[in-house]
Structure formats: structure tokens, C-alpha cells
Design a protein around this motif. Structure first.
Motif, mmCIF file in Angstrom:
data_model
loop_
_atom_site.group_PDB
_atom_site.id
_atom_site.type_symbol
_atom_site.label_atom_id
_atom_site.label_comp_id
_atom_site.label_asym_id
_atom_site.label_seq_id
_atom_site.Cartn_x
_atom_site.Cartn_y
_atom_site.Cartn_z
ATOM 1 N N SER A 281 0.836 -1.217 0.000
ATOM 2 C CA SER A 281 0.000 0.000 0.000
ATOM 3 C C SER A 281 0.861 1.253 0.000
ATOM 4 O O SER A 281 0.552 2.241 -0.689
ATOM 5 N N VAL A 282 1.951 1.213 0.751
ATOM 6 C CA VAL A 282 2.860 2.367 0.766
ATOM 7 C C VAL A 282 3.466 2.559 -0.617
ATOM 8 O O VAL A 282 3.622 3.700 -1.101
ATOM 9 N N ASP A 283 3.795 1.451 -1.287
ATOM 10 C CA ASP A 283 4.348 1.554 -2.645
ATOM 11 C C ASP A 283 3.333 2.181 -3.601
ATOM 12 O O ASP A 283 3.705 2.986 -4.486
ATOM 13 N N ASN A 284 2.084 1.813 -3.410
ATOM 14 C CA ASN A 284 1.056 2.373 -4.300
ATOM 15 C C ASN A 284 0.907 3.893 -4.100
ATOM 16 O O ASN A 284 0.678 4.633 -5.072
ATOM 17 N N PHE A 285 1.026 4.325 -2.838
ATOM 18 C CA PHE A 285 1.009 5.788 -2.608
ATOM 19 C C PHE A 285 2.165 6.453 -3.357
ATOM 20 O O PHE A 285 2.011 7.513 -3.975
ATOM 21 N N GLY A 286 3.299 5.833 -3.297
ATOM 22 C CA GLY A 286 4.466 6.400 -3.971
ATOM 23 C C GLY A 286 4.304 6.424 -5.476
ATOM 24 O O GLY A 286 4.688 7.408 -6.144
ATOM 25 N N SER B 83 5.294 3.537 11.541
ATOM 26 C CA SER B 83 6.518 3.699 12.329
ATOM 27 C C SER B 83 6.236 3.610 13.829
ATOM 28 O O SER B 83 7.112 3.225 14.613
ATOM 29 N N LYS B 84 5.012 3.949 14.240
ATOM 30 C CA LYS B 84 4.649 3.824 15.646
ATOM 31 C C LYS B 84 4.689 2.366 16.104
ATOM 32 O O LYS B 84 4.938 2.074 17.278
ATOM 33 N N TYR B 85 4.438 1.460 15.196
ATOM 34 C CA TYR B 85 4.446 0.024 15.522
ATOM 35 C C TYR B 85 5.732 -0.666 15.058
ATOM 36 O O TYR B 85 5.779 -1.886 14.947
ATOM 37 N N GLY B 86 6.763 0.129 14.758
ATOM 38 C CA GLY B 86 8.073 -0.446 14.471
ATOM 39 C C GLY B 86 8.403 -0.622 13.013
ATOM 40 O O GLY B 86 9.495 -1.116 12.695
ATOM 41 N N LEU B 87 7.498 -0.241 12.093
ATOM 42 C CA LEU B 87 7.774 -0.385 10.673
ATOM 43 C C LEU B 87 8.324 0.940 10.136
ATOM 44 O O LEU B 87 7.637 1.962 10.140
ATOM 45 N N GLU B 88 9.578 0.910 9.695
ATOM 46 C CA GLU B 88 10.245 2.124 9.244
ATOM 47 C C GLU B 88 10.711 1.975 7.800
ATOM 48 O O GLU B 88 11.078 0.880 7.357
ATOM 49 N N LYS B 89 10.692 3.090 7.101
ATOM 50 C CA LYS B 89 11.124 3.105 5.702
ATOM 51 C C LYS B 89 12.645 3.289 5.627
ATOM 52 O O LYS B 89 13.232 4.013 6.422
ATOM 53 N N ILE B 90 13.238 2.586 4.678
ATOM 54 C CA ILE B 90 14.685 2.682 4.447
ATOM 55 C C ILE B 90 14.908 3.471 3.152
ATOM 56 O O ILE B 90 14.604 2.988 2.061
ATOM 57 N N GLU B 91 15.406 4.687 3.293
ATOM 58 C CA GLU B 91 15.757 5.526 2.152
ATOM 59 C C GLU B 91 17.194 6.007 2.346
ATOM 60 O O GLU B 91 17.431 7.095 2.895
ATOM 61 N N PRO B 92 18.164 5.214 1.916
ATOM 62 C CA PRO B 92 19.576 5.466 2.260
ATOM 63 C C PRO B 92 20.324 6.374 1.293
ATOM 64 O O PRO B 92 21.484 6.080 0.942
ATOM 65 N N VAL B 93 19.747 7.454 0.830
ATOM 66 C CA VAL B 93 20.464 8.361 -0.078
ATOM 67 C C VAL B 93 21.608 9.024 0.673
ATOM 68 O O VAL B 93 21.414 9.595 1.752
ATOM 69 N N GLY B 94 22.799 8.933 0.109
ATOM 70 C CA GLY B 94 23.974 9.521 0.720
ATOM 71 C C GLY B 94 24.695 8.603 1.696
ATOM 72 O O GLY B 94 25.758 8.962 2.218
ATOM 73 N N GLU B 95 24.141 7.428 1.970
ATOM 74 C CA GLU B 95 24.775 6.479 2.887
ATOM 75 C C GLU B 95 25.680 5.519 2.127
ATOM 76 O O GLU B 95 25.534 5.330 0.909
ATOM 77 N N GLN B 96 26.591 4.907 2.845
ATOM 78 C CA GLN B 96 27.413 3.867 2.259
ATOM 79 C C GLN B 96 26.579 2.606 2.028
ATOM 80 O O GLN B 96 25.658 2.296 2.794
ATOM 81 N N PHE B 97 26.921 1.925 0.951
ATOM 82 C CA PHE B 97 26.166 0.723 0.591
ATOM 83 C C PHE B 97 26.334 -0.348 1.659
ATOM 84 O O PHE B 97 27.445 -0.674 2.082
ATOM 85 N N GLN C 206 13.577 1.848 -5.168
ATOM 86 C CA GLN C 206 12.433 1.368 -4.375
ATOM 87 C C GLN C 206 12.847 1.377 -2.900
ATOM 88 O O GLN C 206 13.850 0.760 -2.537
ATOM 89 N N PRO C 207 12.092 2.071 -2.049
ATOM 90 C CA PRO C 207 12.490 2.140 -0.640
ATOM 91 C C PRO C 207 12.329 0.773 0.036
ATOM 92 O O PRO C 207 11.468 -0.034 -0.338
ATOM 93 N N GLY C 208 13.168 0.591 1.036
ATOM 94 C CA GLY C 208 13.059 -0.637 1.821
ATOM 95 C C GLY C 208 12.319 -0.392 3.120
ATOM 96 O O GLY C 208 12.023 0.747 3.491
ATOM 97 N N PHE C 209 12.036 -1.493 3.846
ATOM 98 C CA PHE C 209 11.317 -1.381 5.117
ATOM 99 C C PHE C 209 11.937 -2.364 6.122
ATOM 100 O O PHE C 209 12.372 -3.471 5.763
ATOM 101 N N ALA C 210 11.943 -1.917 7.383
ATOM 102 C CA ALA C 210 12.456 -2.744 8.480
ATOM 103 C C ALA C 210 11.445 -2.703 9.616
ATOM 104 O O ALA C 210 10.857 -1.651 9.913
ATOM 105 N N LEU C 211 11.229 -3.867 10.240
ATOM 106 C CA LEU C 211 10.304 -3.976 11.366
ATOM 107 C C LEU C 211 11.117 -4.217 12.636
ATOM 108 O O LEU C 211 11.722 -5.277 12.804
#
Length: 228
Positions: free
Chosen positions: A125-130, A166-180, A206-211
Motif C-alpha cells: 500500500s505504501v508503494d502504491n502511494f508512492g 513507524s509507531k508500531y516499528g515499521l520504518e522506511k529505508i531511504e539510504p540516499v547519501g549512505e554507504q552501501f 524502491q524504498p526498503g522497510f524494516a520492522l
């Protein structure tokens, strides 16, 4: 003649009528008039002598237990048993505490990842918003106020949705500018860029997600290619 016979009978009887055990009459057993008595007396003497010799022998030494040593041995045995029991008790307490900690971690882990399957479904669903927001061109937002308002509404809905996740621990991973990081990122392409450090993420396809710190989906990214 009759008188002479009577005198002879008196003489014959008189010695036998004398007391045999008069004091001082005999000095030894051999002077006794009867041989059978002497034999019996000798047998008695030998028996008494043998009994005296047997009695003179030392009695067999019997082992006598020392009560103090016995009590000391029992105390040492009890102390050893107490030490072993204390050691088993401490080990049991340590095992029980380890089990408590392990159970607590497993329960917390189950709570943290109970929404894992549900969160994976919400990622779509988050991907569809994007996808909806990326489909609108910037010039359309400038020329069409209705599309611009719709765009802002969809963007606000997406932001609230992501904030709730994110309140329940699901966070988006958008690592622009970070080391691989191969544990969090998935490199789809490489492009050399002289002004950026090699191995740096410069584009998120495509953004990633971590729980709760566990990666559910790695972010698909483009990284800076190093000079060969």
C-alpha cells in the motif's frame, strides 16, 4: 579259740576304721591308701593347670571404634552432601533464571514480529502511494490546481500512514547519501560520479522497510561506481 578269732577280727578291722584324712597323717597324695583317688587328684590338677594356661593367654584384641572419629566422619559426610546439594541448588536457580530471560526475550521477539506478515502486506500500500505521487508531473501541479490539491491530499494520507506504521516499528529505508550496506540495500545499477565517493547510494529506486530493526525488504538502490 573263739576268743582268739575275735581278737584277730578286731586287729583286721582297726586299721580300716582309722580316719584317713587326719591332720598331718599324709604328706603327699602318693601316701593315700587308695590309688584311684590319687589318679583323680592328678587329673584335676592337670585340668586346672590347662585352664590356668588358657586363662593366661592374652584375649584377642577387639577393635573399638572411637566415638569422636565416628561423629567427625559423619559430619564430614553431611558437609559434603550439603555442599553438593548447595551446588545443585545454585545451578538450578541459574538455569531457571536463564530460562526466564530466554522466555522473556522470545515473548518480546514474538510481540515485535507478530505484525511481520501483516506489515509485508502493508508495504504494497505504501508503494502504491508512492507510485500515485510519482505519476504526477511537476508542471501539472503548477497549471492544474485540482490535481495539485489531490496530490497534496494523497501525500498527506501517505505521510500519516507511514507515521502510524513507524509507531508500531515499521520504518522506511531511504539510504540516499549512505554507504552501501548489503544487509539493508540491494544494488540494481552502478554509475561513476567523480564528485561522489565510490560505494555511496545516490538513488533509491524502491524504498526498503524494516520492522523493529529487522529488514523486511531491502531498498533497491543505485550506487556510485569506483574508478578502475
Amino acid at each position: 579259740m573263739q576268743r582268739s578269732l575275735m581278737n584277730m577280727s578286731r586287729l583286721a578291722v582297726r586299721p580300716s576304721s582309722l580316719p584317713l584324712y587326719r591332720a598331718g597323717a599324709f604328706t603327699s597324695v602318693r601316701q593315700l591308701p587308695y590309688r584311684g583317688f590319687a589318679t583323680s587328684r592328678g587329673a584335676f590338677a592337670e585340668a586346672a593347670k590347662e585352664g590356668k594356661e588358657e586363662s593366661s593367654e592374652e584375649p584377642a584384641a577387639t577393635e573399638e571404634t572411637d566415638p569422636v572419629a565416628e561423629v567427625t566422619a559423619k559430619l564430614e559426610k553431611k558437609d559434603k552432601e550439603l555442599s553438593e546439594m548447595k551446588d545443585r541448588y545454585l545451578r538450578s536457580v541459574a538455569d531457571f533464571r536463564n530460562l526466564q530471560e530466554t522466555t522473556k526475550r522470545e515473548i518480546q521477539k514474538a510481540k515485535d514480529y507478530a505484525l511481520q506478515k501483516f506489515a509485508k502486506d502493508l508495504i504494497e500500500s505504501v508503494d502504491n502511494f508512492g507510485h500515485a505521487l510519482n505519476a504526477v508531473k511537476p508542471e501539472t501541479l503548477e497549471t492544474n490546481p485540482e490535481v495539485a490539491n489531490l496530490y497534496e491530499g494523497v501525500k498527506m494520507t501517505r505521510d500519516i500512514f507511514e507515521k502510524t506504521l513507524s509507531k508500531y516499528g515499521l520504518e522506511k529505508i531511504e539510504p540516499v547519501g549512505e554507504q552501501f550496506d548489503p544487509n539493508r540495500h540491494e544494488a540494481t545499477f552502478e554509475v561513476p560520479q567523480p564528485d561522489k565517493e565510490p560505494g555511496t547510494v545516490f538513488h533509491v529506486q524502491q524504498p526498503g522497510f524494516a520492522l523493529n530493526g529487522r529488514v523486511l525488504r531491502a531498498a533497491k538502490v543505485g550506487i556510485v561506481k569506483g574508478s578502475e
